[in-house]
Design an enzyme around this catalytic site. Structure first.
Site, PDB file in Angstrom:
ATOM      1  N   LYS A 118       0.876  -1.189  -0.121  1.00  0.00           N
ATOM      2  CA  LYS A 118      -0.096   0.179   0.112  1.00  0.00           C
ATOM      3  C   LYS A 118       0.880   1.344  -0.067  1.00  0.00           C
ATOM      4  CE  LYS A 118      -3.559   2.733   1.375  1.00  0.00           C
ATOM      5  NZ  LYS A 118      -4.559   2.973   0.672  1.00  0.00           N
ATOM      6  N   LYS A 151      -0.562  11.517   4.910  1.00  0.00           N
ATOM      7  CA  LYS A 151      -0.260  10.424   5.852  1.00  0.00           C
ATOM      8  C   LYS A 151       0.545   9.164   5.327  1.00  0.00           C
ATOM      9  CE  LYS A 151      -2.651   6.537   8.248  1.00  0.00           C
ATOM     10  NZ  LYS A 151      -4.100   6.116   8.587  1.00  0.00           N
TER      11      LYS A 151
HETATM   12  P1  NAD Z   1     -12.250   7.780  10.236  1.00  0.00           P
HETATM   13  O1  NAD Z   1     -11.575   8.607  10.938  1.00  0.00           O
HETATM   14  O2  NAD Z   1     -13.517   8.169   9.728  1.00  0.00           O
HETATM   15  O3  NAD Z   1     -12.662   6.471  11.060  1.00  0.00           O
HETATM   16  C1  NAD Z   1     -12.012   5.858  11.974  1.00  0.00           C
HETATM   17  C2  NAD Z   1     -12.870   5.499  13.028  1.00  0.00           C
HETATM   18  O4  NAD Z   1     -12.247   4.961  14.052  1.00  0.00           O
HETATM   19  C3  NAD Z   1     -13.548   6.716  13.938  1.00  0.00           C
HETATM   20  O5  NAD Z   1     -14.942   6.528  13.830  1.00  0.00           O
HETATM   21  C4  NAD Z   1     -13.135   6.531  15.279  1.00  0.00           C
HETATM   22  O6  NAD Z   1     -13.949   7.042  16.099  1.00  0.00           O
HETATM   23  C5  NAD Z   1     -12.623   5.261  15.466  1.00  0.00           C
HETATM   24  N1  NAD Z   1     -11.906   4.839  16.452  1.00  0.00           N
HETATM   25  C6  NAD Z   1     -10.536   5.718  16.797  1.00  0.00           C
HETATM   26  N2  NAD Z   1     -10.080   5.055  17.848  1.00  0.00           N
HETATM   27  C7  NAD Z   1     -10.868   4.043  18.243  1.00  0.00           C
HETATM   28  C8  NAD Z   1     -10.836   3.037  19.325  1.00  0.00           C
HETATM   29  N3  NAD Z   1      -9.923   2.747  20.252  1.00  0.00           N
HETATM   30  N4  NAD Z   1     -11.762   2.024  19.265  1.00  0.00           N
HETATM   31  C9  NAD Z   1     -12.724   2.145  18.393  1.00  0.00           C
HETATM   32  N5  NAD Z   1     -13.006   3.197  17.388  1.00  0.00           N
HETATM   33  C10 NAD Z   1     -11.888   3.950  17.561  1.00  0.00           C
HETATM   34  O7  NAD Z   1     -11.044   7.201   8.945  1.00  0.00           O
HETATM   35  P2  NAD Z   1     -11.372   6.355   7.775  1.00  0.00           P
HETATM   36  O8  NAD Z   1     -11.464   7.646   6.660  1.00  0.00           O
HETATM   37  O9  NAD Z   1     -12.613   5.493   8.029  1.00  0.00           O
HETATM   38  O10 NAD Z   1     -10.173   5.588   7.682  1.00  0.00           O
HETATM   39  C11 NAD Z   1      -9.843   4.445   8.302  1.00  0.00           C
HETATM   40  C12 NAD Z   1      -8.508   3.934   7.843  1.00  0.00           C
HETATM   41  O11 NAD Z   1      -8.535   3.792   6.317  1.00  0.00           O
HETATM   42  C13 NAD Z   1      -7.297   4.821   7.819  1.00  0.00           C
HETATM   43  O12 NAD Z   1      -6.389   4.038   8.422  1.00  0.00           O
HETATM   44  C14 NAD Z   1      -7.201   5.472   6.486  1.00  0.00           C
HETATM   45  O13 NAD Z   1      -5.782   5.771   6.220  1.00  0.00           O
HETATM   46  C15 NAD Z   1      -7.597   4.349   5.528  1.00  0.00           C
HETATM   47  N6  NAD Z   1      -8.123   4.576   4.510  1.00  0.00           N
HETATM   48  C16 NAD Z   1      -8.837   5.624   4.195  1.00  0.00           C
HETATM   49  C17 NAD Z   1      -9.545   5.919   2.774  1.00  0.00           C
HETATM   50  C18 NAD Z   1     -10.547   6.994   2.965  1.00  0.00           C
HETATM   51  O14 NAD Z   1     -10.568   7.552   1.577  1.00  0.00           O
HETATM   52  N7  NAD Z   1     -10.936   7.685   3.744  1.00  0.00           N
HETATM   53  C19 NAD Z   1      -8.853   5.401   1.900  1.00  0.00           C
HETATM   54  C20 NAD Z   1      -8.069   4.159   2.234  1.00  0.00           C
HETATM   55  C21 NAD Z   1      -7.464   3.953   3.297  1.00  0.00           C
END
Ligand code: NAD
Length: 290
Positions: free
Chosen positions: A162, A237
């Protein structure tokens, strides 16, 4: 199957909903007060993981992943599978996989590409690291949440794939944007620039599929005032993760290093926060050489 799903944010929410829609019994947990169609909410990560055949996590970073691992691994049964879909540093992915292995839990690091649209449509691509047995058990879930899963190797290999991919993406986007800005200064029409480059040796996904120039090439965030799409801060990131990995493995990545510095500047001091990562083009457009 009984599935625990922890981290129900922008990505995790629709992914969990798709698992429930496919008929699985999904128990979810998030620190924030969220609800997901078809998913029963638990009061903690450990509660969501208890009795699950498979636990899926979708969390913001490696530090949070390590904390959640400490909560859920003791609650999981030996022989169950943990699929972590978060994008995190390779070292954290390997550390939590070792912890899982010690508890008899099969771990797969499976970061995704495809973004929020792919998560909602169930068309993500998974890049997976872990044993053959773990990958086989995770595969039916990849089929529901995505359209493609590549088994890249042992633990950490998914994260490695990735960040290498996204380092190429960041570098290529910058190269495409600076070339457009140079073309402007040379009086070259952007459409002509696209017509030539998209069918010549300078072609790339950033030029051909996600052109950063508005009104040129297929529809992209540039045509929507650079609303993301893939936000510049998420690109930053992933670039930072690439540089962290390069440092810990002693790899020379000068282009990745420059791309990281440029996105850092863009996001932190040039209003790039919240814009699509292709908004590098208007940034270059406004600048001269000094
Ligand atoms: P986001 O911030 O919307 O979601 C993360 C969730 O995790 C939040 O709802 C938060 O409350 C929860 N969280 C944090 N700490 C926690 C804990 N201790 N216990 C339970 N829940 C907890 O982020 P996202 O956009 O959904 O991204 C998630 C992952 O996917 C990241 O690592 C990001 O880099 C990756 N990603 C995101 C995208 C995108 O387009 N958004 C694309 C590819 C990969």
């Amino acid at each position: 199957m009984k599935i625990g799903f922890i981290g129900l944010g922008n990505m995790g929410n629709p992914m969990a909903a798709n698992l429930a829609k496919a008929g699985h019994d999904v128990v979810g947990f998030d620190m924030a007060d969220v609800s997901v169609p078809g998913v029963t909410m638990a009061n903690s990560g450990a509660e969501a993981a208890t009795g699950a055949d498979i636990v899926v996590t979708m969390l913001p970073n490696g530090q949070i992943l390590r904390a959640v691992a400490g909560e859920i691994i003791p609650a999981m049964s030996a022989g169950s599978v943990w699929i972590d879909c978060s994008t995190v540093d390779v070292d954290s992915a390997r550390a939590v996989a070792d912890q899982a292995k010690d508890a008899g839990v099969m771990a797969v690091d499976a970061p995704v590409s495809g973004g929020i649209g792919g998560a909602a449509a169930g068309t993500l691509t998974f890049m997976a690291g872990g044993s053959d047995a773990a990958f086989e058990k995770a595969a039916p879930l990849f089929e529901i949440m995505g359209q493609k899963a590549v088994h890249c190797g042992e633990s950490g290999a998914g994260q490695a794939a990735k960040i290498c991919n996204n380092m190429i993406l960041g570098v290529t986007m910058i190269a495409t944007c600076e070339a457009f800005a140079l073309a402007d200064k040379l009086g070259l029409d952007r459409q002509k620039m696209f017509d030539v480059v998209s069918t010549s040796s300078g072609y790339s996904w950033t030029m051909n599929a996600y052109c950063p120039a508005p009104g040129v090439g297929p529809s992209s965030p540039a045509d929507n005032d650079y609303q993301p799409g893939f936000a510049a801060e998420l690109m930053l990131k992933d670039l930072r993760l690439s540089q962290q990995a390069a440092e810990s493995s002693d790899a020379d990545t000068p282009m990745g290093q420059v791309a990281t510095a440029l996105y850092e500047q863009f996001v932190e001091s040039e209003n790039g926060l919240g814009k699509d990562f292709s908004a590098m083009l208007p940034r270059f457009e406004q600048r001269g050489r000094s």
